[in-house]
Design a protein around this motif. Structure first.
Motif, mmCIF file in Angstrom:
data_model
loop_
_atom_site.group_PDB
_atom_site.id
_atom_site.type_symbol
_atom_site.label_atom_id
_atom_site.label_comp_id
_atom_site.label_asym_id
_atom_site.label_seq_id
_atom_site.Cartn_x
_atom_site.Cartn_y
_atom_site.Cartn_z
ATOM 1 N N ASP A 176 0.867 -1.183 0.000
ATOM 2 C CA ASP A 176 0.000 0.000 0.000
ATOM 3 C C ASP A 176 0.902 1.230 0.000
ATOM 4 O O ASP A 176 1.696 1.425 0.925
ATOM 5 C CB ASP A 176 -0.906 -0.038 1.242
ATOM 6 C CG ASP A 176 -1.931 1.091 1.262
ATOM 7 O OD1 ASP A 176 -1.532 2.259 1.101
ATOM 8 O OD2 ASP A 176 -3.126 0.796 1.464
ATOM 9 N N HIS A 179 0.592 3.528 2.967
ATOM 10 C CA HIS A 179 1.089 2.903 4.191
ATOM 11 C C HIS A 179 2.616 2.852 4.241
ATOM 12 O O HIS A 179 3.203 3.180 5.271
ATOM 13 C CB HIS A 179 0.537 1.486 4.334
ATOM 14 C CG HIS A 179 -0.953 1.436 4.495
ATOM 15 N ND1 HIS A 179 -1.659 0.254 4.586
ATOM 16 C CD2 HIS A 179 -1.886 2.425 4.577
ATOM 17 C CE1 HIS A 179 -2.954 0.521 4.716
ATOM 18 N NE2 HIS A 179 -3.123 1.828 4.695
ATOM 19 N N ASP A 224 -1.726 6.950 8.328
ATOM 20 C CA ASP A 224 -2.674 6.201 7.487
ATOM 21 C C ASP A 224 -3.906 7.018 7.128
ATOM 22 O O ASP A 224 -5.036 6.634 7.447
ATOM 23 C CB ASP A 224 -3.071 4.878 8.171
ATOM 24 C CG ASP A 224 -3.881 3.969 7.242
ATOM 25 O OD1 ASP A 224 -4.020 4.314 6.042
ATOM 26 O OD2 ASP A 224 -4.366 2.929 7.714
ATOM 27 N N HIS A 226 -5.492 8.301 3.695
ATOM 28 C CA HIS A 226 -5.376 8.264 2.235
ATOM 29 C C HIS A 226 -5.815 9.593 1.630
ATOM 30 O O HIS A 226 -6.732 10.239 2.123
ATOM 31 C CB HIS A 226 -6.256 7.155 1.648
ATOM 32 C CG HIS A 226 -5.932 5.780 2.168
ATOM 33 N ND1 HIS A 226 -6.526 4.651 1.683
ATOM 34 C CD2 HIS A 226 -5.057 5.367 3.121
ATOM 35 C CE1 HIS A 226 -6.041 3.595 2.313
ATOM 36 N NE2 HIS A 226 -5.167 3.997 3.194
HETATM 37 ZN ZN ZN Z 1 -4.942 2.640 4.784
#
Ligand code: ZN
Ligand code: FE
Ligand code: FE
Length: 276
Positions: A176, A179, A224, A226
């Motif tokens: 990710d 992340h 975290d 987005h």
């Molecule tokens: Zn996330």
């Protein structure tokens, strides 16, 4: 051709997800196996799954990614929460056997003060109990931002989990971008270095999927959050390098950005454009 899609609601069933994906120019998609906060799974109708698989061939869609609920915590301190994680994953994986070509992604877990070493042992224990020799669905550990007591922020932690799992040939990793950035990996200034590090610690053969998300916060923030592609701290130039990188470009990419369908459609077009 870039294999790219986004997270979709599973409320309308499997064929509906595939048709929605095609309608926004996507060639793959992600969905929750059940309510993201947990709870009972809806029944999956075999005729709906088959209709989706038939549609895949017409529309060039492949590798849907099933995401486990966020509440699944394989390394919780509370035994009942660990039991829920075990039963949920067992049930998800049993049902995913009826949806060929799908991969399963989960957050390794949060050790909630027990320490990451204990967390790693508990996560591997759970995997050793749910994985079966005859299963076809690859199980992906997602790279985490390191928020709170999350396990899986570092490539070393993912490696340590994999090393403890007997049927580790069933395991892969989903990277990710938000992340790993929040976790401290500099995919903006040194993408080659990060990929090289992943290869030496985990092995690129384990990398099966990429979650494409920009980040609201600076590198190593461990937050975290987005952001839409190109609107955050990672930025569009870095995403162009990510989707065209020889080690990544053939993997499926899944957007989990804060968007409705129209926004996803625009991001897919944008990324297809810069990947040319
Ligand atoms: Zn996330
Ligand atoms: Fe996730
Ligand atoms: Fe993700």
């Amino acid at each position: 051709m870039l294999r790219i899609g986004c997270h979709l609601s599973s409320a309308g069933g499997f064929l509906n997800m595939a048709e929605t994906a095609a309608s926004i120019g996507a060639s793959t998609f992600q969905f929750f196996t059940r309510n993201p906060r947990g709870g009972a799974a809806k029944t999956w109708k075999p005729e709906d799954v088959q209709a989706m698989l038939d549609y895949f061939e017409k529309a060039d869609i492949a590798t849907p990614l099933a995401h486990a609920p966020y509440t699944l915590n394989a390394c919780a301190k509370d035994e009942n929460i660990r039991k829920f994680a075990l039963e949920t994953m067992e049930d998800d994986l049993r049902r995913l056997e009826t949806v060929p070509g799908t991969m399963y992604n989960f957050h390794p877990g949060s050790h909630v003060g027990q320490g990451s070493e204990t967390g790693i042992v508990l996560i591997a224990d759970l995997l050793n109990r749910v994985l079966r020799e005859d299963m076809h669905t690859p199980v992906l550990l997602e790279t985490m931002a390191g928020k709170g007591s999350e396990v899986g922020r570092s490539f070393e932690e993912l490696r340590a989990i994999i090393d403890r799992v007997e049927l580790s040939d069933k395991l892969g990793v989903c990277l990710d971008t938000c992340h790993v950035w929040d976790g401290g990996y500099d995919i903006v200034e040194d993408l080659d270095g990060v990929i090289g590090e992943f290869d030496s610690v985990v092995g690129l053969d384990r990398l099966r999927a990429v979650h494409l998300n920009d980040s609201v916060n600076p590198r190593e923030s461990r937050k975290d959050r987005h952001e839409k592609i190109g609107r955050g701290q990672i930025g569009l130039d870095a995403f162009r390098r990510i989707v065209t990188h020889p080690a990544l470009r053939d993997l499926p990419f899944y957007l989990e950005t804060p968007n409705e369908l129209e926004g996803y459609q625009a991001e897919i077009a944008l990324l297809r454009g810069i990947a040319e």
